[in-house]
Design a protein around this motif. Sequence first.
Motif, short mmCIF file in Angstrom:
data_model
loop_
_atom_site.label_atom_id
_atom_site.label_comp_id
_atom_site.label_asym_id
_atom_site.label_seq_id
_atom_site.Cartn_x
_atom_site.Cartn_y
_atom_site.Cartn_z
N MET A 140 -42.81 29.77 -32.54
CA MET A 140 -44.21 29.65 -32.97
C MET A 140 -45.17 30.29 -31.98
O MET A 140 -46.21 30.80 -32.35
CB MET A 140 -44.56 28.18 -33.17
CG MET A 140 -43.92 27.56 -34.39
SD MET A 140 -44.39 28.40 -35.92
CE MET A 140 -46.15 28.08 -35.95
N LEU A 141 -44.82 30.24 -30.69
CA LEU A 141 -45.68 30.85 -29.68
C LEU A 141 -45.79 32.35 -29.91
O LEU A 141 -46.87 32.93 -29.79
CB LEU A 141 -45.13 30.56 -28.28
CG LEU A 141 -45.98 31.06 -27.10
CD1 LEU A 141 -47.37 30.44 -27.14
CD2 LEU A 141 -45.28 30.75 -25.79
N PHE A 142 -44.67 32.98 -30.27
CA PHE A 142 -44.68 34.42 -30.55
C PHE A 142 -45.57 34.73 -31.75
O PHE A 142 -46.36 35.68 -31.72
CB PHE A 142 -43.25 34.90 -30.81
CG PHE A 142 -43.17 36.34 -31.25
CD1 PHE A 142 -43.20 37.37 -30.32
CD2 PHE A 142 -43.05 36.66 -32.60
CE1 PHE A 142 -43.13 38.69 -30.72
CE2 PHE A 142 -42.98 37.97 -33.01
CZ PHE A 142 -43.01 38.99 -32.07
N VAL A 143 -45.47 33.93 -32.79
CA VAL A 143 -46.25 34.16 -34.00
C VAL A 143 -47.74 33.99 -33.72
O VAL A 143 -48.58 34.80 -34.17
CB VAL A 143 -45.80 33.20 -35.12
CG1 VAL A 143 -46.70 33.34 -36.34
CG2 VAL A 143 -44.36 33.48 -35.51
N ARG A 144 -48.10 32.95 -32.98
CA ARG A 144 -49.51 32.74 -32.66
C ARG A 144 -50.05 33.85 -31.77
O ARG A 144 -51.19 34.30 -31.93
CB ARG A 144 -49.69 31.38 -32.00
CG ARG A 144 -49.57 30.20 -32.96
CD ARG A 144 -49.85 28.89 -32.26
NE ARG A 144 -48.80 28.55 -31.31
CZ ARG A 144 -48.86 27.53 -30.46
NH1 ARG A 144 -49.95 26.77 -30.41
NH2 ARG A 144 -47.86 27.27 -29.65
N SER A 145 -49.23 34.31 -30.83
CA SER A 145 -49.66 35.42 -29.97
C SER A 145 -49.80 36.71 -30.78
O SER A 145 -50.68 37.53 -30.52
CB SER A 145 -48.65 35.63 -28.84
OG SER A 145 -48.56 34.47 -28.03
N MET A 146 -48.93 36.88 -31.77
CA MET A 146 -49.03 38.05 -32.64
C MET A 146 -50.34 38.03 -33.42
O MET A 146 -51.01 39.06 -33.58
CB MET A 146 -47.84 38.09 -33.61
CG MET A 146 -47.76 39.35 -34.44
SD MET A 146 -46.18 39.49 -35.32
CE MET A 146 -46.27 38.05 -36.38
N ALA A 147 -50.74 36.85 -33.87
CA ALA A 147 -52.02 36.72 -34.57
C ALA A 147 -53.18 37.05 -33.64
O ALA A 147 -54.18 37.66 -34.05
CB ALA A 147 -52.17 35.30 -35.12
N ILE A 148 -53.06 36.67 -32.37
CA ILE A 148 -54.10 36.99 -31.39
C ILE A 148 -54.20 38.50 -31.20
O ILE A 148 -55.29 39.08 -31.21
CB ILE A 148 -53.79 36.30 -30.05
CG1 ILE A 148 -54.02 34.79 -30.17
CG2 ILE A 148 -54.66 36.87 -28.93
CD1 ILE A 148 -53.56 34.01 -28.96
N GLY A 149 -53.05 39.16 -31.02
CA GLY A 149 -53.05 40.60 -30.85
C GLY A 149 -53.65 41.32 -32.04
O GLY A 149 -54.42 42.28 -31.89
N PHE A 150 -53.33 40.85 -33.24
CA PHE A 150 -53.86 41.46 -34.46
C PHE A 150 -55.37 41.29 -34.54
O PHE A 150 -56.11 42.23 -34.85
CB PHE A 150 -53.18 40.83 -35.68
CG PHE A 150 -53.51 41.52 -36.98
CD1 PHE A 150 -52.68 42.53 -37.46
CD2 PHE A 150 -54.62 41.16 -37.72
CE1 PHE A 150 -52.97 43.16 -38.66
CE2 PHE A 150 -54.92 41.79 -38.91
CZ PHE A 150 -54.09 42.79 -39.39
N SER A 151 -55.84 40.06 -34.26
CA SER A 151 -57.27 39.77 -34.40
C SER A 151 -58.11 40.48 -33.35
O SER A 151 -59.25 40.87 -33.62
CB SER A 151 -57.51 38.26 -34.33
OG SER A 151 -57.10 37.74 -33.08
N ILE A 152 -57.57 40.66 -32.15
CA ILE A 152 -58.33 41.36 -31.10
C ILE A 152 -58.41 42.86 -31.41
O ILE A 152 -59.41 43.51 -31.14
CB ILE A 152 -57.69 41.11 -29.72
CG1 ILE A 152 -57.97 39.67 -29.29
CG2 ILE A 152 -58.22 42.08 -28.67
CD1 ILE A 152 -57.36 39.29 -27.96
N ALA A 153 -57.35 43.41 -32.02
CA ALA A 153 -57.34 44.84 -32.34
C ALA A 153 -58.15 45.16 -33.59
O ALA A 153 -58.67 46.27 -33.72
CB ALA A 153 -55.90 45.32 -32.53
N ALA A 154 -58.27 44.19 -34.51
CA ALA A 154 -58.82 44.48 -35.83
C ALA A 154 -60.28 44.92 -35.86
O ALA A 154 -60.62 45.81 -36.64
CB ALA A 154 -58.61 43.26 -36.74
N PRO A 155 -61.19 44.33 -35.07
CA PRO A 155 -62.58 44.80 -35.16
C PRO A 155 -62.68 46.30 -34.90
O PRO A 155 -62.15 46.80 -33.91
CB PRO A 155 -63.29 44.00 -34.05
CG PRO A 155 -62.46 42.77 -33.89
CD PRO A 155 -61.04 43.22 -34.12
N VAL A 156 -63.34 47.01 -35.81
CA VAL A 156 -63.40 48.47 -35.71
C VAL A 156 -64.48 48.87 -34.71
O VAL A 156 -65.67 48.74 -34.99
CB VAL A 156 -63.68 49.11 -37.08
CG1 VAL A 156 -63.79 50.62 -36.94
CG2 VAL A 156 -62.58 48.74 -38.07
#
Length: 213
Positions: free
Chosen positions: A1-17
């Motif tokens: 679960m830690l990997f999945v939550r960290s993956m969500a963090i990476g996605f959300s930080i990268a997403a803003p254009v």
Amino acid sequence: MLFVRSMAIGFSIAAPVGPIGMLCIQRTLSRGFRSGFATGIGAAAADTVYGLLGALGIAGIATTLPALTIALKIGGGVFLVWLAWTIAREASRAPSVLVETPNTTIARDFLTTFGLTLSNPMTILSFIGVFAALGPLPVGQAAPVGAQWFTVWPMVAGVFVGSAAWWLCLSSVTTALRRKMPASFMHGIARLSAVVIAMFGSIQVLAGLSHLL
């Protein structure tokens, strides 16, 4: 679960254009998927570096070395303005069909965004904040070294995978849409990208200079 939550963090930080997102779109439109994705992966790699520092709780680069922070901010801003100028200059020569990008250009695309993303050391504070929300790390405590890294690496790997997933989506969607866009529209997008990137660069330079006044 830690990997999945960290993956969500990476996605959300990268997403803003921001400037990197605009650069990814512009390069995908003008050079194809490989160039755009390499641009994004460069940013993802830099996010991973800061993610590692954030996971370890290392904030000293942004707090104890203000001169380095200012220099990176100004240098990164100047480079963004230069990139905007080159994009605007080449906009009229943007190809109307997808072309294969040489490996040397792919490496350059990766390195430019890797350096640009690293030029904003305040990003580390974002990772420190979001990682703190995931729960306490054993780093700096009495836990064995192996236990520390057992906790850190899933977080860092998750950040990279999440960030890379965003850039894969952005490059893929842009490539798919590109095939349906007239050349004049793509030239307009390139010019718009140049303006937006130049604005981000100018703001970053002014923010850095404001600390010197």
